[in-house]
Design a protein around this motif. Structure first.
Motif, PDB file in Angstrom:
ATOM      1  N   GLY A 226      52.452  46.377  46.895  1.00 26.00           N
ATOM      2  CA  GLY A 226      51.156  46.286  46.253  1.00 26.00           C
ATOM      3  C   GLY A 226      50.003  46.490  47.201  1.00 26.00           C
ATOM      4  O   GLY A 226      50.147  47.099  48.264  1.00 26.00           O
TER       5      GLY A 226
ATOM      6  N   THR B 139      54.735  42.775  37.211  1.00 27.44           N
ATOM      7  CA  THR B 139      53.486  42.950  37.960  1.00 27.44           C
ATOM      8  C   THR B 139      52.675  41.663  38.001  1.00 27.44           C
ATOM      9  O   THR B 139      52.865  40.767  37.183  1.00 27.44           O
ATOM     10  CB  THR B 139      52.601  44.055  37.329  1.00 27.44           C
ATOM     11  OG1 THR B 139      52.257  43.657  36.001  1.00 27.44           O
ATOM     12  CG2 THR B 139      53.306  45.396  37.305  1.00 27.44           C
TER      13      THR B 139
ATOM     14  N   SER C 139      53.576  44.720  42.384  1.00 24.44           N
ATOM     15  CA  SER C 139      54.579  45.141  41.408  1.00 24.44           C
ATOM     16  C   SER C 139      55.966  45.080  42.041  1.00 24.44           C
ATOM     17  O   SER C 139      56.142  45.372  43.225  1.00 24.44           O
ATOM     18  CB  SER C 139      54.286  46.546  40.882  1.00 24.44           C
ATOM     19  OG  SER C 139      54.347  47.480  41.931  1.00 24.44           O
TER      20      SER C 139
ATOM     21  N   THR D 287      42.113  39.618  46.370  1.00 19.91           N
ATOM     22  CA  THR D 287      42.578  40.023  45.052  1.00 19.91           C
ATOM     23  C   THR D 287      43.825  40.863  45.286  1.00 19.91           C
ATOM     24  O   THR D 287      43.823  41.762  46.127  1.00 19.91           O
ATOM     25  CB  THR D 287      41.514  40.847  44.316  1.00 19.91           C
ATOM     26  OG1 THR D 287      40.352  40.024  44.131  1.00 19.91           O
ATOM     27  CG2 THR D 287      42.018  41.306  42.963  1.00 19.91           C
TER      28      THR D 287
ATOM     29  N   ARG E 256      47.137  43.203  43.758  1.00 17.21           N
ATOM     30  CA  ARG E 256      47.809  43.988  42.716  1.00 17.21           C
ATOM     31  C   ARG E 256      49.225  44.198  43.225  1.00 17.21           C
ATOM     32  O   ARG E 256      49.431  44.949  44.181  1.00 17.21           O
ATOM     33  CB  ARG E 256      47.133  45.330  42.502  1.00 17.21           C
ATOM     34  CG  ARG E 256      45.830  45.254  41.776  1.00 17.21           C
ATOM     35  CD  ARG E 256      45.280  46.590  41.426  1.00 17.21           C
ATOM     36  NE  ARG E 256      45.807  47.657  42.275  1.00 17.21           N
ATOM     37  CZ  ARG E 256      45.513  48.932  42.133  1.00 17.21           C
ATOM     38  NH1 ARG E 256      44.713  49.313  41.199  1.00 17.21           N
ATOM     39  NH2 ARG E 256      46.017  49.831  42.944  1.00 17.21           N
TER      40      ARG E 256
ATOM     41  N   MET F   9      48.388  40.768  38.898  1.00 15.99           N
ATOM     42  CA  MET F   9      47.061  41.180  39.346  1.00 15.99           C
ATOM     43  C   MET F   9      46.143  39.979  39.218  1.00 15.99           C
ATOM     44  O   MET F   9      46.019  39.400  38.141  1.00 15.99           O
ATOM     45  CB  MET F   9      46.524  42.334  38.513  1.00 15.99           C
ATOM     46  CG  MET F   9      45.202  42.837  39.015  1.00 15.99           C
ATOM     47  SD  MET F   9      44.728  44.337  38.140  1.00 15.99           S
ATOM     48  CE  MET F   9      43.175  44.653  38.911  1.00 15.99           C
TER      49      MET F   9
END
Length: 90
Positions: A36, A4, A25, A21, A23, A6
């Motif tokens: 993500g 992952t 995976s 931003t 996130r 982030m």
């Protein structure tokens, strides 16, 4: 390699760099794919969904191509779900 990521990223599309931003995976059930969410509270990201293939760049300079998983109307214009193919950038 981590599963992952982030943190901050830039979306590169149509000659423009948009800070977001991310996130992300890796999808271990399907090697070579990842998915993500990208978010930017101050920016309407829907134009990214309409441009087709885009690139994400992480702070270490690594990049990868992605598409959005839904290019239609979004409940939250500051958030997009994305899916990449090929090596994950993290």
């Amino acid at each position: 390699m981590p599963d992952t990521y982030m943190g901050p990223a830039d979306i590169l599309h149509a000659g423009i760099s948009t800070p977001v931003t991310a996130r992300l995976s890796a999808d271990r059930s399907r090697p070579g794919t990842w998915e993500g969410e990208i978010r930017s509270p101050d920016t309407d990201l829907r134009h990214i969904a309409l441009t087709g293939m885009n690139r994400i760049r992480l702070p270490d300079g690594s990049t990868a191509e992605f598409t959005t998983t839904d290019a239609g109307p979004h409940d939250r214009p500051d958030t997009l779900q994305i899916k990449g193919t090929g090596p994950a950038p993290f």
